[in-house]
Design an enzyme around this catalytic site. Structure first.
Site, PDB file in Angstrom:
ATOM      1  N   GLY A 248       0.831  -1.198   0.000  1.00 41.65           N
ATOM      2  CA  GLY A 248       0.000   0.000   0.000  1.00 41.65           C
ATOM      3  C   GLY A 248       0.866   1.249   0.000  1.00 41.65           C
ATOM      4  N   ILE A 657      10.051  -4.634  19.914  1.00 41.83           N
ATOM      5  CA  ILE A 657       9.785  -5.200  18.596  1.00 41.83           C
ATOM      6  C   ILE A 657       8.910  -6.441  18.787  1.00 41.83           C
ATOM      7  CG2 ILE A 657      10.835  -6.222  16.543  1.00 41.83           C
ATOM      8  CD1 ILE A 657      11.395  -3.218  16.904  1.00 41.83           C
ATOM      9  N   GLN A 666      10.252  -5.252   7.229  1.00 41.23           N
ATOM     10  CA  GLN A 666       9.719  -3.917   6.934  1.00 41.23           C
ATOM     11  C   GLN A 666      10.832  -2.892   6.814  1.00 41.23           C
ATOM     12  OE1 GLN A 666       6.091  -2.022   8.401  1.00 41.23           O
ATOM     13  NE2 GLN A 666       6.127  -3.589   9.956  1.00 41.23           N
ATOM     14  N   LYS A 729       7.025   1.121  19.238  1.00 38.41           N
ATOM     15  CA  LYS A 729       6.916   2.400  18.532  1.00 38.41           C
ATOM     16  C   LYS A 729       6.827   2.126  17.027  1.00 38.41           C
ATOM     17  CE  LYS A 729      10.653   4.265  20.622  1.00 38.41           C
ATOM     18  NZ  LYS A 729      11.604   5.265  21.171  1.00 38.41           N
ATOM     19  N   VAL A 731       7.310   1.408  13.232  1.00 34.93           N
ATOM     20  CA  VAL A 731       8.269   0.608  12.465  1.00 34.93           C
ATOM     21  C   VAL A 731       8.143   0.845  10.956  1.00 34.93           C
ATOM     22  CG1 VAL A 731       8.925  -1.761  11.819  1.00 34.93           C
ATOM     23  CG2 VAL A 731       8.435  -1.224  14.210  1.00 34.93           C
ATOM     24  N   GLU A 733       7.568   3.045   8.600  1.00 37.68           N
ATOM     25  CA  GLU A 733       8.042   4.089   7.693  1.00 37.68           C
ATOM     26  C   GLU A 733       9.467   4.562   7.952  1.00 37.68           C
ATOM     27  OE1 GLU A 733       4.331   6.621   6.481  1.00 37.68           O
ATOM     28  OE2 GLU A 733       3.928   5.645   8.376  1.00 37.68           O
TER      29      GLU A 733
HETATM   30 MO1  MOS Z   1       1.875   5.154   5.021  1.00 38.86          MO
HETATM   31  S1  MOS Z   1       2.338   6.690   3.700  1.00 38.86           S
HETATM   32  O1  MOS Z   1       1.013   6.024   6.202  1.00 38.86           O
HETATM   33  O2  MOS Z   1       1.039   3.890   4.275  1.00 38.86           O
END
Ligand code: MOS
Length: 764
Positions: A248, A657, A666, A729, A731, A733
């Site tokens: 996404g 984690i 990710q 917390k 992860v 982005e």
């Molecule tokens: Mo992200 S840009 O909040 O899928």
């Protein structure tokens, strides 16, 4: 429920667990939005505008309609009107305007017709026979410099609130008084969304006028609400299914107009309709990461202690909705500069409205600020790593609040050790390997930890298995597995005893799978549900006569592996299934909410369908941010100037984690996306026709296997209570942030060439 029955681990990480949906995915059992083939399915194909600004003069559909197998052709002349829906953040629509509602063309590639046919081939063939002529065609503005910039804060009230402009201290005075002053501009390119799975909608209506939509969506609550509003339905009349998504990255947070057209076509034809965007339709129809130009000014004392940061960002926007790509997100909390200012501006263009792409604001912003820090270090004669360490803030410079937990020093030091930073030579063109100049670069990474309301339903079954049901979506990040771990840890059962059902509006409401906030937000609800489930089971159990647990006080009962234990086992124990059968039930269900009451009536109904319920990183007593360090080694060919990344190391503090296996995945993905942004990704725009040009994967260059060097991801975080009961917390982005800067800084270290524009091009 006040008592917490369980004590899930506060260790820095949970069990490394392979994806529980992995087998379903590789065997094709995982169903994506386009996989559904309901009976009587019809297929849709879109026709797109070839001009960017003007009006439809004539749209000739007769030939298309004559094509055998064609069921319907929808244009602005016959499409029933749809209701207007707010674009995000005030709603979940990606665009505020829908096509085929009038004769206006607002950007190149806008939909002008939709053909519905018995087969996809017929739909496409018929679409190719539609001819459109245009009038009042005007030259469109499609690139950053074609219109004057406008300050976001000077637009409407909402824009002022969302501008993210901020000031602390007196940056102008501080700059004038600084010993070291650095001033430069940086540019980032438009990036196209290239998720593996294209956007797809399969829509069907039942006889009662209820709509079912399979839509690859990161936000089931939002998408359900948008479809309901478009068609004037109650939310409960729309079933939204998003079980699996092939990526996404922000492009599936909003629902885009083509999905409305597919649902309308299904209603008009009285048959299910499927519309899958072709690869080259995604960039013009969905939206992209906008290009930016950022102006950075830094002031520092002679030792490199920052006195001032000024970070101004200009980005591309559409005209109807102001889209902000605030680069300042990556600078305002990053360094201990007492004086700070950020101003955000937009160029309102005749383009597809831009949208979020992984780390909106931060991905572009970190390129500017982290390159600028490298340049300042060189100006100050300091190691760029030491400049970072020297300017590490004790508390959040933006909110003034203490950090919740922060292991930024450890991240920087671990990254430096792993890449071998001490072997770096500050002098460019001093390391050579074969025909390559070799250099190292680094940058800091950061991302705010956000939270949003969530609910979770848990169902305990007689065999001891537990089912979790939530509208939360797994966008490929590993949410199925993470949520199974949360249940398993809270109930002390193996992950294999947990069945996770996600992505369906039949289930409990959830935070968005975006903004890197779902795990902490939904996880809090899931953990709460697990607690509540146990407490409810215990309350029922102690009422049962002829059981050792009869009338046992709560503190005599503890949780063992999959069981309730009495007096430490001295007086026996019962598996959850045994307990359930003693209380005479086949199943036990609980629904837990993270938000027993909402602070305002306004927020209540909109908490799940807008972003109004999202709490920022400093909404509590502490500032909650993920942070990290990116280190890279590059080689630059001495003859061709081509840049190759030779090694990448990312070290991150993302709190606890939950699943190191999928969290690592990710972060690797984020770092690879950063490599693409640094070296090859550039959405080209034809400034004459105002069209996106390189919209296919053949021409829009994302990294391939051969581009990817050995990579390492490390974690240095700990359980962070301020981020919620899971202690985790953000992860999703942070992995992309800082990467492009680290690579640019490494190219400088290798060659002495300072590149301030993405993608990097070291050729003369
Ligand atoms: Mo992200 S840009 O909040 O899928």
């Amino acid at each position: 429920m006040s008592t917490v029955a369980t004590h899930p681990s506060h260790s820095p990480s949970g069990p490394a667990t392979p994806r529980i949906d992995g087998l379903a995915k590789v065997t094709g059992r995982a169903r994506y939005a386009a996989d559904d083939v309901p009976a009587m399915l019809a297929y849709a194909a879109l026709v797109q505008a070839t001009v960017a600004l003007g009006k439809i003069d004539c749209i000739a559909t007769a030939e298309a309609l004559k094509t055998p197998g064609v069921l319907h052709v929808l244009t602005h002349e016959n499409l029933p009107r749809l209701k207007k829906v707010s674009a995000f953040p005030m709603g979940a629509s990606g665009h505020s305007r829908l096509p085929l509602q009038d004769d206006q063309i607002r950007f190149a590639g806008q939909a002008v017709a939709l053909v519905v046919a018995e087969t996809l081939e017929v739909a496409r063939e018929a679409a190719s026979k539609i001819t459109v002529t245009y009038k009042n065609v005007q030259k469109a503005s499609a690139v950053l410099d074609s219109v004057p910039p406008e300050r976001i804060a000077k637009q409407g009230l909402m824009d002022k609130m969302l501008s993210e402009d901020s000031t602390r201290g007196d940056p102008d005075k501080a700059l004038a008084e600084s010993v070291l002053v650095f001033d430069a501009e940086y540019e980032t390119s438009r990036c196209f969304h290239m998720a593996m799975e294209p956007h797809a909608t399969t829509a069907s209506w039942d006889a009662e006028g209820n709509l079912t939509v399979r839509e690859g969506s990161q936000w089931v609550d939002g998408a359900q609400d948008v479809f309901a509003r478009w068609f004037g339905l109650k939310r409960g009349q729309v079933r939204l299914i998003s079980h699996f998504i092939g990526g996404g990255f922000g492009s599936k947070i909003g629902v885009y107009p083509h999905a409305a057209l597919a649902a309308m076509a299904a209603r008009e034809c009285g048959r299910p309709v499927k519309l899958v965007l072709e690869r080259d339709q995604i960039a013009p129809l969905v939206g992209n990461r906008p290009s930016t130009r950022q102006h950075i000014r830094l002031g520092a004392d002679s030792q490199g202690h920052l006195t001032t940061i000024v970070h101004n960002t200009l980005n591309e926007s559409g005209k109807d909705v102001v889209y902000n790509e605030p680069g300042c997100r990556s600078s305002k909390s990053a360094y201990a500069a007492p004086n700070y200012r950020s101003e955000n501006s937009v160029a309102k263009l005749d383009i597809t409205p831009p949208t979020w792409m992984r780390a909106p604001g931060d991905a572009a912003g970190s390129f500017a600020i982290e390159c600028a820090m490298d340049e300042l270090a060189i100006q100050a004669g300091l190691d760029p790593l030491h400049l970072r360490l020297r300017n590490e803030p004790e508390s959040d410079p933006d909110s003034g609040k203490p950090w919740s937990t922060r292991h930024h020093h450890e991240a920087l030091k671990a990254g430096a050790k792993t890449i071998g930073w001490s072997a770096r030579n500050a002098e460019p063109m001093t390391r050579r390997d074969g025909n390559e100049w070799v250099g190292m670069g680094m940058a800091c990474a950061s991302f705010s930890s956000l939270r949003a309301p969530s609910e979770a339903k848990l169902i305990l079954k007689a065999d001891g298995h537990v089912i979790l049901e939530s509208r939360g979506v797994d966008i490929g990040t590993g949410a199925y597995t993470a949520m199974a771990i949360v249940v398993a840890e809270a109930l002390n059962i193996p992950v294999s005893q947990v069945e996770v059902r996600l992505g369906d509006s039949l289930y409990a409401r959830s935070a968005i799978a975006g903004g890197s906030m779902m795990t902490a937000s939904l996880g809090a609800a899931v953990q709460g549900a697990a607690s509540e489930l146990l407490e409810e089971l215990i309350v029922k159990l102690v009422r049962v006569k002829h059981s050792a647990f009869h009338r046992a006080e709560r503190d005599r009962i503890s949780i063992g592996p999959g069981r309730l234990v009495l007096d430490g086992g001295e007086h026996g124990s019962l598996s959850y299934g045994e307990a359930l059968s003693l209380v005479g039930q086949d199943t036990l269900e609980v629904l837990h909410r993270t938000h027993p009451t909402f602070p305002s009536r306004l927020l209540g109904p909109k908490a799940f369908t807008t972003l109004a319920g999202v709490s920022g990183p400093s909404s509590g007593q502490a500032a909650v941010h993920s942070s990290g360090a990116q280190f890279v080694e590059v080689g630059v060919d001495a003859d061709t100037d081509s840049i190759r990344v030779r090694r990448m190391v990312g070290v991150f503090d993302c709190g606890r984690i939950i699943n190191p296996t999928t969290a690592r995945s990710q972060l690797l993905g984020g770092m690879i996306m950063g490599l693409g942004m640094a070296l090859s990704e550039k959405g080209d725009v034809d400034s004459h026709y105002a069209r996106a040009v390189n919209t296919s994967l053949g021409e829009y260059l994302v990294p391939v296997h051969a581009d990817i060097p050995p990579m390492e991801v490390q974690f240095v975080g700990e359980y962070d209570a301020a981020s919620g009961p899971l202690g985790s917390k953000a992860v999703g982005e942070i992995g992309i942030t800082g990467v492009a800067a680290a690579i640019a800084n490494a190219v400088y270290n290798a060659t002495g060439k300072r590149l301030r524009s993405l993608p990097l091009d070291a050729r003369p």
